[in-house]
Design an enzyme around this catalytic site. Structure first.
Site, PDB file in Angstrom:
ATOM      1  N   HIS A   1       0.844  -1.199   0.000  1.00 11.54           N
ATOM      2  CA  HIS A   1       0.000   0.000   0.000  1.00 11.54           C
ATOM      3  C   HIS A   1       0.875   1.244   0.000  1.00 11.54           C
ATOM      4  CE1 HIS A   1       0.726  -0.772   4.285  1.00 11.54           C
ATOM      5  NE2 HIS A   1       0.438   0.491   4.532  1.00 11.54           N
TER       6      HIS A   1
ATOM      7  N   HIS B   1       1.480   3.783   2.058  1.00 16.18           N
ATOM      8  CA  HIS B   1       2.156   4.413   3.195  1.00 16.18           C
ATOM      9  C   HIS B   1       3.672   4.379   2.990  1.00 16.18           C
ATOM     10  CE1 HIS B   1      -1.380   4.107   6.216  1.00 16.18           C
ATOM     11  NE2 HIS B   1      -1.313   5.291   5.637  1.00 16.18           N
TER      12      HIS B   1
ATOM     13  N   ASP C   1       6.112   4.032   4.944  1.00 16.90           N
ATOM     14  CA  ASP C   1       6.915   2.984   5.569  1.00 16.90           C
ATOM     15  C   ASP C   1       6.797   1.673   4.785  1.00 16.90           C
ATOM     16  OD1 ASP C   1       4.261   2.893   6.471  1.00 16.90           O
ATOM     17  OD2 ASP C   1       4.799   1.730   8.241  1.00 16.90           O
ATOM     18  N   HIS C   2       6.047   1.700   3.687  1.00 20.31           N
ATOM     19  CA  HIS C   2       5.955   0.525   2.821  1.00 20.31           C
ATOM     20  C   HIS C   2       6.450   0.787   1.403  1.00 20.31           C
ATOM     21  CE1 HIS C   2       3.707  -2.100   5.648  1.00 20.31           C
ATOM     22  NE2 HIS C   2       3.477  -0.921   6.203  1.00 20.31           N
TER      23      HIS C   2
ATOM     24  N   HIS D   1      -6.887  -1.608   4.989  1.00 16.20           N
ATOM     25  CA  HIS D   1      -6.096  -0.653   5.766  1.00 16.20           C
ATOM     26  C   HIS D   1      -6.176   0.803   5.265  1.00 16.20           C
ATOM     27  CE1 HIS D   1      -2.727   0.822   8.091  1.00 16.20           C
ATOM     28  NE2 HIS D   1      -2.073   1.109   6.993  1.00 16.20           N
TER      29      HIS D   1
ATOM     30  N   ASP E   1      -0.311  -4.155   5.653  1.00 17.31           N
ATOM     31  CA  ASP E   1      -1.107  -3.735   6.807  1.00 17.31           C
ATOM     32  C   ASP E   1      -2.562  -3.987   6.472  1.00 17.31           C
ATOM     33  OD1 ASP E   1       1.277  -2.948   7.779  1.00 17.31           O
ATOM     34  OD2 ASP E   1       0.892  -0.785   7.706  1.00 17.31           O
TER      35      ASP E   1
ATOM     36  N   GLU F   1       1.482  -8.568   9.558  1.00 19.90           N
ATOM     37  CA  GLU F   1       1.845  -7.440  10.405  1.00 19.90           C
ATOM     38  C   GLU F   1       1.353  -7.737  11.823  1.00 19.90           C
ATOM     39  OE1 GLU F   1      -0.241  -4.293  11.455  1.00 19.90           O
ATOM     40  OE2 GLU F   1      -1.972  -4.450  10.111  1.00 19.90           O
TER      41      GLU F   1
ATOM     42  N   HIS G   1       6.506  -6.126  11.349  1.00 13.59           N
ATOM     43  CA  HIS G   1       5.803  -4.869  11.543  1.00 13.59           C
ATOM     44  C   HIS G   1       5.165  -4.812  12.929  1.00 13.59           C
ATOM     45  CE1 HIS G   1       3.133  -1.470  10.610  1.00 13.59           C
ATOM     46  NE2 HIS G   1       3.826  -1.285   9.514  1.00 13.59           N
TER      47      HIS G   1
ATOM     48  N   LYS H   1      -9.566 -43.661 -14.822  1.00 18.11           N
ATOM     49  CA  LYS H   1     -10.959 -44.096 -14.780  1.00 18.11           C
ATOM     50  C   LYS H   1     -11.054 -45.551 -14.380  1.00 18.11           C
ATOM     51  CE  LYS H   1     -13.507 -40.796 -17.489  1.00 18.11           C
ATOM     52  NZ  LYS H   1     -13.983 -40.406 -18.810  1.00 18.11           N
TER      53      LYS H   1
END
EC number: 3.1.27.-
Lengths: 621, 608
Positions: free
Chosen positions: A68, A70, A72-73, A157, A178, A203, A435, A483
Site C-alpha cells: 500500500h 504508506h 513505511d511501505h 487498511h 497492513d 503485520e 511490523h 478411470k
C-alpha cells in the site's frame, strides 16, 4: 529439500521501512520497500546491499510487491530502483499506483527542500520508478513468469491496500501488508480465502491490543472534540493525508451535520482536496455503504471541512470567549473564533505542518492534540504519548506541552483478535510476524502457537527463517488409467486401499503417468512374457478328468473370492492361472497337474502350487 | 463435451457447455427485437397510434420457450460476458430451480442493473408479456458473484474459469473454461477498436482446443469511425439550420464515446451553445458509474484518474453546463428545455421511454433529425408506426464489435483447434449473398450451430492432473530408457477428493501377527489385486547360460528352436524356453528353484 526462506531487511521486530525478502521455489520476491520515520540517516532505508554487493538487483529479484501507499511501505522505492538499480517489475494495485508517487514527491520535498538533504532521489527518479510499476486488480492472477504467480486480496487498511499471495507450483506465501479486519466508515474489512499457504507473513502492530468496540471509540473521540471546541479550545489531529484523515473527516462531518455545529474544521495541506478526489474516483475500493450511495451523495465531498487558513494556526489560544452552546448562532465563526479543529499532516508529528501547529498550540491547556494512530519511536508523537511533557526541539529549545494529549487508536490495523481471525481464514502451515514490537510479538507468537497450533516465527532484521517444504509433484495421468482405477475403487469389495500401478514417463519437464501397457506401446517396446509352469504330483488313482474335478471343487471351496472355473476341455482356471491334469506318469497312482501362470499372477500361482502340494482333501468315496 | 444452443441470436447468445462434470451456461441474452411487434407506448394517449392496426407477431420470445433442451436446474454456473447478455437472468435464476452461482464483473452488474428492459420498465402494460418483477430482478442480481479480469475461479476442483477483457464495453469479458489439459475459449462481444474500455486480451486465448465465437458486429459493412463522423456532421447540419437532433440510445455504452466526440467537436464546429440533454431514469447513475471504474478503462483514461481527474470528459461537459441530464421529461427538464438542442434518450426501439414523446413532438418538422446509432433494431421497422414522418432520419449504426476481417486476424493470432459459431456467421448475410467476405473463413471450417441444437465438441480428453506426494516421489527409481526419456514404475494408493487426485505411497506391509491361533487356509490367499509390473526386453541366451553356471547350475544344454532356444537343466528336470518376447520356465513343483530361476531371468528384463 525444497524450502522457503524469509529475511526481513526492515520491519523485523520493528515498525518502519517494511522490506521482506522471500525465496520460494527458486524465485526471489521483495515485499514492500519502505522508509523508517524514526531515522534520518542511512538507517531510514533498508540495507539493500544484503541482496547483492555488486551487480544489479534485477539479477537477484524476480519481482517487487508494494502492499500500500504508506511511506513505511513504499518510501524507499525510488532509491531502490533508481539509485541502487532495479529494472524488474514492481507490482501494486491501481489506487496505490495513483497515490504512491504523490506521497513520494511530498516526502522528497520535505527531505530535500526543507531539511536540505543532498543525495536524495529526485522527482525524475520517482517518475522513472513508477514506469516500472505494473498495476494489478484484486483477485487477478498475475503471471510474473511461467512459474511465479501473484494475487492481491483486499486488505482494508487504506485505499488500495492489498494482501498478496505469492505462489510457485503448490508452494505459496501470503504477505498481509497492513490490514484491518473490521470495516470502518469508508473501507471494508480485509478478506482472504482458505488458500492454505505454507507461510503467512502478517503485520503485528497491535499484537497485544484487543480494541473495544469501534462505536465506543468513535463516541469517545467525538465527545472529546466536542468538549474542547465548546470550551473554546482548538483540537489538533495529526494525520497522514490519505487514510485515517478521510475516516475521521467522515466521522466529524456526520457529527457536525447531526449536531448542527458551526465551529470550523480545517484540513491542513493542499494535498487533501486532491486526496479526496482519489477517493471519489476509486469508489469501488471503499466500503459497501459508500459504494451503494455514491450516486446520490459522494461521502468524500465534505461540506463542513475547509481548506486550512494559516491565520487560524497563528492564533495560539482562545481570544474571544466562545458562546456556551454549539447551536448558538451568535458566535462569530471562522477565524475570529479560536475554537476549531485542524487535521494536519504528517501523522506522527515528526515534521511538517502538524509539528508547526503543535508547537504553536502546545502551551495552552485548553487545546488538545488527538493522536489517532501509531507513532514510531523517535517521533514527537511517540514522545508525548509516552508521557513526556518537556520536549527538546532543535536549537536546544525546550517546548513545554500543556495542551491535553489524547491517544485514540483509529489506526486501521488488525488487533490481536483480528490477526488470529485472519490466520484462521487462510489456514497457513506457519506464521511469521513482522511490523511490530518484539515484546508484543512474543506474546502473539505464543498465542498463535498455543491456540492455533501453528509454528510462528519473528525474525529480526537481517535474520533468516528457513522453512522446509514438501511440495507434491503434479503429473498428467492418462484418463484411461485413472478411470479404470476409480471404477474399481467404487466396487463394494474394494475396502482395502488399492494400489494403482503405472509407469511414469519423464521427458524433459513433461511428466505423464500411464498404464504399463501404454508406456510400452509409446516407447515402441514389446512386452516380454514370463510364464511359469510347474508340475505338481498328486496321488490319485482316478482318471484325469475326475482328478481335475476334485481339484476344481477343492479350489472352489478355498478360493471363495476368486473366479474358479472348470472348462469344457477338462482344465481348471483360477483367474488367469491354468491347471491341467497331464497324462499319467509311469506310476498309475500319481497324476501330474500342470499349473501355469504368468509373472503378473505370480502370487496366486505360487500360492496354488504350495496349496496343491499339500494334496487334495480326502474325497468321500 | 457438449454444447447446448438455446439461442439462435448471434449477438444475444445463450449456450450451455457440459465440460467434465460441470454444466456451465454461457450468457443468457434475451432477444428484444420482438418489441418491434408492438405499438409505441406514448406519454399521452395518441389517437393516431392507437388506431393503427396491430403488428403481426413474428416468432417472438425466442429464448423463453426453448428450455426443454436441457434441465436448467442442473446448471452449475452462469458466466456473463457483458451487460447486454444478461437480460434473461431473472428468468433462469428465479423460475427454473437454478441453485448455482452467476459470475460477472462489477461494471457489468452495475450497468446491467441500469439498462432498461421492456420486461422491467413496462410491466404494467397488459399487452406486453410480463416476465419478471423488480423483486425478481433484484434477487437475480444478488446471486451474482463479482469477479475481476484474469481471476481464476475454481469450479468444484474440476474446471477453472477466467474472465478476460474483451474490449467492447465497461467490464465486458470473454471467458476461458479450462482444465489442466483442455481449454475452451468463449468469445462474446469483443472489440479491437480503441474506445473507452480496457483493450481486448488476445494472448490468453491462445492454445484453445475449442473457441466459441459469438457477438460479432451486427453491421459488418459499417465502419464505426466513419459512422461517428457522419453522426457529428449530420448533428451539426441540423442544429445550424435551427432543428433539433434526437438520438435514441441506451443509457450506457456508445453514449460515452459519442459525448466524448461531441466534447471535442462542438467547439470546433461552433456549437458550444447548443444544449445537450441526456434524459433517462438512470442518466445520473450511468454518468457517475462511468467515472469510478478506472481499473476497467483503457490506458489513457486510467492515467487521467492518476492525476486525479475524471476519466471521461462528460464530467467537464456537465460542469460547464453544456450537458444536462434529467431522470425524465417531467420536472426540471420542462423548465430548462431550450431549442435547438440535442437529446439523447431511450429506448432505441422507439417503443417505450421518453423517446416516444420526442418522436411525436419533432416528427412533423423536416428541420429535425433523428439519428440512429444503436445497431440492435432495424431503424425502418422502428420508424414504421410513426409514418408519415417529416423529420429527417439518419442511420449511423455504431457497432464496435469484431468484423470478419478482424475475426480472421484474431483466429490467425490465437489459432484455436476448432471454431464453433452461430450458423449466421458461416454464410454471407441473406441480403448480401454475394459478399463472401462477410463470413467466417477458417481451417478447419467452423462448426455452426442453430437454436435448439446440441453439438458434440470435437475433442477427447486424454489426461488428468494428479499430484504425487513427495514421499512417494522420493521412493521412485527413474531409469533412462532412451536419451532424454526416463521411466519409473509407480505403485501407489489413489486418493480422490473434491475432484482432486493424489497418489500416496503404498502402506507398509503389515507385520505378520505372531498370534498362535491356527490360521485357516483361506487367510493366506493372496490378494490378486496387487499388480505386478509388465516386463520388456529380451534374454541373450549365452549370457543367460553363463549366469546360470555362475549360480551353480551345471549340466546345461541349449537347443535351438524355430523361434529361439530351449535351455535344459537336466539335473533339475527343468526346461526354459526363450524366445524374443517370451520366456517360459517349466519345472517341478519346487518353489525355491522357481524363484531362483525367476530372479535370474528378471535380471535381463526391464520392468514397467
Amino acid at each position: 529439500m525444497p524450502e522457503i526462506r524469509v529475511t526481513p531487511l526492515g520491519a523485523g521486530q520493528d515498525v518502519g521501512r517494511s522490506c521482506i525478502l522471500v525465496s520460494i521455489a527458486g524465485k526471489n520476491v521483495m515485499l514492500d520497500c519502505g522508509m523508517h520515520m524514526g531515522f534520518n540517516d542511512d538507517r531510514r532505508f533498508p540495507d539493500f546491499s544484503y541482496i547483492t554487493q555488486n551487480g544489479r538487483l534485477t539479477d537477484f529479484l524476480d519481482c517487487v510487491i508494494i502492499s500500500h501507499f504508506h511511506l513505511d511501505h513504499c518510501g524507499a522505492l525510488p532509491y531502490f530502483s533508481e539509485m541502487v538499480g532495479y529494472d524488474g517489475p514492481i507490482y501494486m494495485t491501481h489506487p496505490t499506483q495513483a497515490i504512491c508517487p504523490i506521497l513520494l514527491e511530498d516526502y522528497r520535498k520535505i527531505a530535500v527542500d526543507k531539511k536540505g538533504e543532498a543525495n536524495f532521489f529526485t522527482s525524475q527518479m520517482i517518475k522513472d520508478c513508477m514506469k516500472k510499476v505494473v498495476a494489478v486488480h484484486l483477485h487477478q492472477t498475475v503471471q510474473v513468469d511461467d512459474e511465479l504467480e501473484i494475487k492481491a486480496y483486499y486488505a482494508g487498511h487504506v485505499l488500495g491496500a492489498a494482501m498478496f499471495q505469492i505462489k510457485v507450483g503448490s508452494e505459496s506465501v501470503v504477505y498481509t501488508g497492513d490490514y484491518n479486519m473490521t470495516p470502518d466508515r469508508h473501507l471494508g474489512a480485509a478478506w482472504i480465502d482458505k488458500c492454505r499457504p505454507n507461510l503467512l507473513i502478517t503485520e503485528s502492530t497491535y499484537a497485544t491490543t484487543i480494541r473495544d468496540s469501534k462505536r465506543c471509540r468513535e463516541r469517545d473521540f467525538l465527545k472529546k472534540v466536542h468538549e474542547t471546541v465548546e470550551r473554546g479550545g482548538k483540537v489538533l489531529i495529526p494525520v497522514f493525508a490519505l487514510g485515517r484523515a478521510q475516516e475521521l473527516c467522515i466521522l466529524l462531518e456526520t457529527f457536525w451535520e447531526r449536531m448542527n455545529l458551526k465551529v470550523p474544521i480545517y484540513f491542513s495541506t493542499g494535498l487533501t482536496e486532491k486526496a479526496n478526489h482519489y477517493y471519489k474516483l476509486f469508489i469501488p475500493w471503499t466500503n459497501q455503504k459508500i459504494r451503494k450511495t455514491f450516486v446520490q451523495r459522494n461521502m468524500f465531498e465534505f461540506k463542513h471541512i475547509k481548506a486550512f487558513d494559516r491565520a487560524f494556526a497563528d492564533n495560539p489560544g482562545p481570544m474571544v470567549r466562545p458562546a456556551a452552546g454549539p447551536a448558538s448562532t451568535s458566535t462569530p465563526v471562522g477565524l475570529l473564533s479560536s475554537a476549531g479543529v485542524v487535521f494536519a499532516t504528517p501523522g506522527m508529528l515528526h515534521a511538517g505542518q502538524s509539528l508547526q501547529i503543535f508547537r504553536k498550540w502546545a502551551g495552552n491547556e485548553k487545546n488538545m492534540v488527538i493522536m489517532p494512530g501509531y507513532c514510531v519511536q523517535g517521533t514527537v508523537g511517540h514522545k508525548i504519548l509516552s508521557g513526556q511533557r518537556k520536549l527538546e526541539m532543535e536549537g536546544r529549545q525546550v517546548l513545554e506541552v500543556k495542551m491535553q494529549v489524547e491517544y485514540m487508536s483509529f489506526s486501521a490495523h488488525a488487533d490481536a483478535k483480528g490477526i488470529m481471525q485472519l490466520v484462521g481464514q487462510a489456514e497457513p502451515e506457519s506464521v511469521l510476524l513482522v511490523h511490530g514490537e518484539a515484546k508484543k510479538m512474543e506474546f502473539l507468537k505464543q498465542k498463535i502457537e498455543q491456540e492455533l497450533r501453528v509454528n510462528c516465527y519473528m525474525p529480526a532484521n537481517g535474520e533468516t527463517v528457513t522453512l522446509p517444504t514438501s511440495p507434491s509433484i503434479p503429473v498428467g495421468i492418462s484418463l484411461g488409467l485413472l478411470k479404470r482405477e476409480m471404477a474399481q475403487g467404487l466396487l463394494p469389495e474394494a475396502k482395502k486401499p488399492r494400489l494403482l500401478h503405472g509407469t511414469l514417463i519423464m521427458k524433459d519437464s513433461n511428466f505423464r503417468l500411464v498404464s504399463s501397457e501404454q508406456a510400452l506401446k509409446e516407447l515402441g517396446l514389446a512386452e516380454h512374457q514370463l510364464r511359469f509352469t510347474c508340475r505338481v504330483h498328486l496321488h490319485d488313482t482316478r482318471k484325469e478328468q475326475e482328478t481335475a474335478l476334485r481339484v476344481y471343487s477343492h479350489l472352489k471351496s478355498v478360493l471363495k473370492d476368486h473366479c474358479v472355473q472348470h472348462l469344457p476341455d477338462g482344465s481348471v482356471t483360477v483367474e488367469s492361472v491354468l491347471l491341467q491334469a497331464a497324462a499319467p506318469s509311469e506310476d498309475p497312482g500319481t497324476k501330474v497337474l500342470l499349473v501355469s501362470w504368468t509373472y503378473q499372477d505370480e502370487e496366486l500361482g505360487s500360492f496354488l502350487t504350495s496349496l496343491l502340494k499339500k494334496g487334495l482333501p480326502q474325497a468321500p468315496s | 463435451m457438449k454444447l447446448y444452443c438455446l439461442s439462435g441470436h448471434p449477438t444475444l447468445p445463450c449456450n450451455v457447455l457440459k465440460f467434465k462434470s460441470t454444466t456451465i451456461m454461457l450468457d443468457c441474452g434475451l432477444d428484444m427485437t420482438s418489441t418491434l411487434n408492438f405499438l409505441p407506448l406514448p406519454l399521452v394517449q395518441s389517437p393516431r397510434l392507437s388506431n393503427l392496426p396491430g403488428w403481426s407477431l413474428k416468432d417472438g420470445n425466442a429464448f423463453l420457450d426453448k428450455t426443454e433442451l436441457i434441465d436448467l436446474s442442473t446448471v452449475d454456473v452462469i458466466l456473463i460476458s457483458n451487460y447486454h447478455c444478461m437480460m434473461a437472468l431473472p428468468y433462469i435464476t428465479e423460475h427454473t430451480g437454478f441453485t448455482g452461482t452467476v459470475y460477472a464483473t462489477e461494471p457489468t452488474v452495475q450497468i446491467g442493473r441500469l439498462l432498461p428492459s421492456p420486461l422491467k420498465d413496462a410491466v404494467e402494460v397488459s399487452t406486453w408479456r410480463r416476465c419478471y418483477t423488480m423483486q425478481e430482478v433484484n434477487s437475480a442480481l444478488s446471486k451474482i458473484q463479482l469477479v475481476g479480469y484474469s481471476q481464476k475461479i475454481e469450479l468444484f476442483g474440476a474446471v477453472q474459469v477466467t474472465p478476460l477483457s474483451s474490449g467492447y464495453a465497461l467490464g465486458s469479458s470473454n471467458w476461458i473454461i479450462q482444465s489442466h489439459y483442455e481449454k475452451v475459449s468463449y468469445v462474446s462481444g469483443s472489440s479491437l477498436l480503441t474506445t473507452h474500455p480496457q483493450p481486448m486480451d488476445q494472448a490468453s486465448l491462445k492454445n484453445s482446443d475449442v473457441l466459441v465465437l459469438t457477438g460479432l458486429t451486427q453491421i459488418p459493412t459499417a465502419n464505426p469511425d466513419g459512422m461517428v463522423g457522419e453522426f457529428c456532421s449530420n448533428l451539426a447540419l441540423t442544429v445550424r439550420n435551427g432543428g433539433n437532433v434526437l438520438v435514441p440510445c441506451y443509457p450506457s455504452g456508445v453514449i460515452y464515446d459519442l459525448l466524448e466526440c461531441l466534447y471535442q467537436y462542438i467547439d470546433s464546429a461552433g456549437l458550444s451553445s447548443v444544449p445537450l440533454y441526456f434524459i433517462s431514469p438512470v442518466a445520473n447513475s450511468s454518468l457517475e458509474f462511468s467515472q469510478i471504474f478506472a481499473e476497467w478503462l483503457c490506458h489513457n483514461k486510467q492515467s487521467k484518474v492518476y492525476l486525479p481527474e475524471p476519466p471521461f470528459p462528460h464530467a467537464e461537459l456537465i460542469q460547464t453546463n453544456k450537458l444536462k441530464h434529467y431522470p425524465s421529461i417531467h420536472g426540471d427538464f420542462s423548465n430548462d428545455f431550450r431549442q435547438p438542442c440535442v437529446v439523447f434518450t431511450g429506448h432505441p426501439s422507439l417503443r417505450f421511454g421518453d423517446v416516444v414523446h420526442f418522436m411525436e413532438l419533432w416528427g412533423k418538422s423536416s428541420l429535425n433529425t433523428v439519428i440512429f446509432t444503436e445497431p440492435d433494431f432495424s431503424y425502418l421497422e422502428a420508424l414504421a408506426p410513426y409514418q408519415p414522418l417529416a423529420m429527417k432520419c439518419i442511420y449511423c449504426p455504431i457497432d464496435t464489435r469484431l468484423n470478419f476481417i478482424q475475426v480472421s486476424k484474431l483466429l490467425k493470432e490465437v489459432q484455436p483447434l476448432h471454431v464453433v459459431c452461430p450458423e449466421q456467421y458461416t454464410q454471407p448475410p441473406p441480403a448480401q449473398s454475394h459478399r463472401m467476405d462477410l463470413m467466417i473463413d477458417c481451417q478447419p471450417p467452423a462448426m455452426s450451430y442453430r437454436r435448439a441444437e446440441v453439438l458434440a465438441l470435437p475433442f477427447k480428453r486424454r489426461y488428468e492432473k494428479i499430484e504425487i506426494m513427495p514421499e512417494l516421489a522420493d521412493s521412485l527409481v527413474p531409469m533412462e530408457i532412451k536419451p532424454g526419456i526416463s521411466l519409473a514404475t509407480v505403485s501407489a494408493v489413489l486418493h480422490t477428493k473434491d475432484n482432486k487426485h493424489l497418489l500416496q505411497p503404498p502402506p507398509r506391509p503389515a507385520q505378520p501377527t505372531s498370534g498362535k491361533k491356527r490360521k485357516r487356509v483361506s487367510d493366506d490367499v493372496p490378494d490378486c489385486k496387487v499388480l505386478k509390473p509388465l516386463l520388456s526386453g529380451s534374454i541373450p541366451v549365452e549370457q543367460f547360460v553363463q549366469t546360470l553356471e555362475k549360480h551353480g547350475f551345471s549340466d546345461i544344454k541349449v537347443e535351438d528352436t524355430a523361434k529361439g532356444h530351449i535351455v535344459l537343466l537336466q539335473e533339475a528336470e527343468t526346461l526354459i524356453q526363450i524366445e524374443e518376447d517370451s520366456t517360459h520356465i517349466i519345472c517341478d513343483n519346487d518353489e525355491m528353484l522357481r524363484v531362483r530361476l525367476r530372479d535370474l531371468v528378471l535380471k535381463f528384463l526391464q520392468k514397467f
